[in-house]
Motif scaffolding. Sequence first.
Motif, PDB file in Angstrom:
ATOM      1  N   LEU A 196       6.834  10.158  -5.692  1.00  0.00           N
ATOM      2  CA  LEU A 196       8.207   9.675  -5.786  1.00  0.00           C
ATOM      3  C   LEU A 196       8.398   8.776  -7.003  1.00  0.00           C
ATOM      4  N   SER A 197       9.595   8.800  -7.536  1.00  0.00           N
ATOM      5  CA  SER A 197       9.960   7.840  -8.573  1.00  0.00           C
ATOM      6  C   SER A 197      10.204   6.494  -7.902  1.00  0.00           C
ATOM      7  N   ALA A 198      10.386   5.446  -8.700  1.00  0.00           N
ATOM      8  CA  ALA A 198      10.645   4.127  -8.136  1.00  0.00           C
ATOM      9  C   ALA A 198      11.923   4.134  -7.303  1.00  0.00           C
ATOM     10  N   SER A 199      12.980   4.793  -7.788  1.00  0.00           N
ATOM     11  CA  SER A 199      14.241   4.822  -7.041  1.00  0.00           C
ATOM     12  C   SER A 199      14.105   5.639  -5.760  1.00  0.00           C
ATOM     13  N   GLU A 200      13.335   6.715  -5.810  1.00  0.00           N
ATOM     14  CA  GLU A 200      13.106   7.510  -4.610  1.00  0.00           C
ATOM     15  C   GLU A 200      12.276   6.736  -3.590  1.00  0.00           C
ATOM     16  N   ALA A 201      11.293   5.995  -4.070  1.00  0.00           N
ATOM     17  CA  ALA A 201      10.478   5.181  -3.162  1.00  0.00           C
ATOM     18  C   ALA A 201      11.330   4.101  -2.502  1.00  0.00           C
ATOM     19  N   SER A 202      12.251   3.517  -3.260  1.00  0.00           N
ATOM     20  CA  SER A 202      13.143   2.508  -2.697  1.00  0.00           C
ATOM     21  C   SER A 202      13.994   3.092  -1.577  1.00  0.00           C
ATOM     22  N   ALA A 203      14.385   4.353  -1.724  1.00  0.00           N
ATOM     23  CA  ALA A 203      15.177   5.015  -0.692  1.00  0.00           C
ATOM     24  C   ALA A 203      14.329   5.476   0.484  1.00  0.00           C
ATOM     25  N   ALA A 204      13.025   5.603   0.275  1.00  0.00           N
ATOM     26  CA  ALA A 204      12.149   6.179   1.296  1.00  0.00           C
ATOM     27  C   ALA A 204      12.049   5.335   2.547  1.00  0.00           C
ATOM     28  N   TRP A 205      12.161   4.007   2.408  1.00  0.00           N
ATOM     29  CA  TRP A 205      11.966   3.135   3.564  1.00  0.00           C
ATOM     30  C   TRP A 205      12.955   3.445   4.681  1.00  0.00           C
ATOM     31  N   LYS A 206      14.103   3.974   4.361  1.00  0.00           N
ATOM     32  CA  LYS A 206      15.118   4.268   5.370  1.00  0.00           C
ATOM     33  C   LYS A 206      14.703   5.382   6.316  1.00  0.00           C
ATOM     34  N   ASP A 207      13.644   6.091   5.974  1.00  0.00           N
ATOM     35  CA  ASP A 207      13.140   7.160   6.833  1.00  0.00           C
ATOM     36  C   ASP A 207      11.812   6.801   7.488  1.00  0.00           C
ATOM     37  N   LEU A 208      11.356   5.583   7.313  1.00  0.00           N
ATOM     38  CA  LEU A 208      10.030   5.208   7.799  1.00  0.00           C
ATOM     39  C   LEU A 208      10.116   4.158   8.897  1.00  0.00           C
ATOM     40  N   THR A 209       9.075   4.138   9.732  1.00  0.00           N
ATOM     41  CA  THR A 209       8.968   3.177  10.834  1.00  0.00           C
ATOM     42  C   THR A 209       7.760   2.293  10.606  1.00  0.00           C
ATOM     43  N   LEU A 210       7.950   0.993  10.744  1.00  0.00           N
ATOM     44  CA  LEU A 210       6.844   0.041  10.623  1.00  0.00           C
ATOM     45  C   LEU A 210       6.409  -0.395  12.019  1.00  0.00           C
ATOM     46  N   TYR A 211       5.133  -0.159  12.315  1.00  0.00           N
ATOM     47  CA  TYR A 211       4.511  -0.588  13.572  1.00  0.00           C
ATOM     48  C   TYR A 211       3.557  -1.739  13.277  1.00  0.00           C
ATOM     49  N   ASN A 231       0.831  -1.209   0.000  1.00  0.00           N
ATOM     50  CA  ASN A 231       0.000   0.000   0.000  1.00  0.00           C
ATOM     51  C   ASN A 231       0.865   1.258   0.000  1.00  0.00           C
ATOM     52  N   CYS A 232       1.922   1.246   0.816  1.00  0.00           N
ATOM     53  CA  CYS A 232       2.805   2.411   0.862  1.00  0.00           C
ATOM     54  C   CYS A 232       3.526   2.627  -0.469  1.00  0.00           C
ATOM     55  N   THR A 233       3.939   1.542  -1.099  1.00  0.00           N
ATOM     56  CA  THR A 233       4.587   1.675  -2.401  1.00  0.00           C
ATOM     57  C   THR A 233       3.668   2.381  -3.387  1.00  0.00           C
ATOM     58  N   ASP A 234       2.400   1.975  -3.402  1.00  0.00           N
ATOM     59  CA  ASP A 234       1.430   2.618  -4.297  1.00  0.00           C
ATOM     60  C   ASP A 234       1.245   4.085  -3.957  1.00  0.00           C
ATOM     61  N   ILE A 235       1.173   4.402  -2.664  1.00  0.00           N
ATOM     62  CA  ILE A 235       0.955   5.783  -2.226  1.00  0.00           C
ATOM     63  C   ILE A 235       2.172   6.656  -2.530  1.00  0.00           C
ATOM     64  N   LEU A 236       3.361   6.149  -2.244  1.00  0.00           N
ATOM     65  CA  LEU A 236       4.571   6.937  -2.465  1.00  0.00           C
ATOM     66  C   LEU A 236       4.819   7.226  -3.933  1.00  0.00           C
ATOM     67  N   THR A 237       4.434   6.301  -4.815  1.00  0.00           N
ATOM     68  CA  THR A 237       4.724   6.452  -6.246  1.00  0.00           C
ATOM     69  C   THR A 237       3.532   6.955  -7.052  1.00  0.00           C
ATOM     70  N   ASP A 238       2.443   7.292  -6.376  1.00  0.00           N
ATOM     71  CA  ASP A 238       1.260   7.821  -7.061  1.00  0.00           C
ATOM     72  C   ASP A 238       1.565   9.228  -7.565  1.00  0.00           C
ATOM     73  N   HIS A 239       1.592   9.403  -8.871  1.00  0.00           N
ATOM     74  CA  HIS A 239       1.954  10.702  -9.443  1.00  0.00           C
ATOM     75  C   HIS A 239       0.892  11.769  -9.186  1.00  0.00           C
ATOM     76  N   ASN A 240      -0.274  11.362  -8.736  1.00  0.00           N
ATOM     77  CA  ASN A 240      -1.319  12.311  -8.374  1.00  0.00           C
ATOM     78  C   ASN A 240      -1.478  12.420  -6.856  1.00  0.00           C
ATOM     79  N   GLY A 241      -0.594  11.771  -6.121  1.00  0.00           N
ATOM     80  CA  GLY A 241      -0.704  11.734  -4.674  1.00  0.00           C
ATOM     81  C   GLY A 241       0.147  12.786  -3.987  1.00  0.00           C
ATOM     82  N   ALA A 242       0.368  12.582  -2.695  1.00  0.00           N
ATOM     83  CA  ALA A 242       1.064  13.577  -1.882  1.00  0.00           C
ATOM     84  C   ALA A 242       2.577  13.547  -2.068  1.00  0.00           C
ATOM     85  N   TYR A 243       3.156  12.384  -2.445  1.00  0.00           N
ATOM     86  CA  TYR A 243       4.609  12.246  -2.448  1.00  0.00           C
ATOM     87  C   TYR A 243       5.220  12.274  -3.842  1.00  0.00           C
TER      88      TYR A 243
END
Length: 238
Positions: A127-142, A113-125
């Motif tokens: 991000l490109s695929a490479s940017e989304a791959s880098a994004a996990w390093k700043d996120l916390t999974l609960y 779900n997060c991958t879809d949200i981060l890479t949605d070109h009409n969404g809030a973020y």
Amino acid sequence: MNLKRVLLTAALGFTGTAVAHGSHGSGKASQHQLSTPELIVNNIPHSTRTRWIRAANDALKASGSSCPFAAFGTAIVNHTANSGLGELVCTGVNQNSVTGNPTLHGEMVAIGNCTDILTDHNGAYKLSASEASAAWKDLTLYTNAESCPMCASAIRWAGFKEYVYGTTIGRLIETGWGQIDIESSEVFKQSWNLGTSTKFVSEVLTNETDPYFLWQFQADYPCPGSCSRGDTGRCQES
């Protein structure tokens, strides 16, 4: 804070090792599990951790039932936003029975779900695929229960900044759940050479997470919400 800017900055030249229970021999990183949930980790207080474990529990409402059998919920949070309190990026719940796909545990669904949200070109973020791959390093999974080896491996492959869970695998097994009896700390320990760092905090808010998993295999345990035990003995919506 702008997530895209933070992620792009953090992605430059980053290397590290997993934080987990146990230690390695010469030439491998020493690693430690942060198993006291009240500890302040990365300047995030325990009160904030409990807020997001509750969000993982609340994700189960999406099932439409007050007693979903596989009550495993996940929330993925960006703690670089909102002065450290965090911003919810996405949630996920176990989808095995809905889809027939045995790999769709709550953590796997949330990552998708997060991958879809981060890479949605009409969404809030956006991000490109490479940017989304880098994004996990700043996120916390609960997640409201400790991840199975499959999901713990996915967390490490993604390279999350942090992993926080409630109920342990050991507790699930004690109450009748079938589990692969490998703690996530062991998976983390064996992932020392992935080149990313993931800290984790265990057993947060277990007084609230444990009850989500106690009624399924214990016939004398009360059903949650508006559910009751029918002729089959299984909790169902009344």
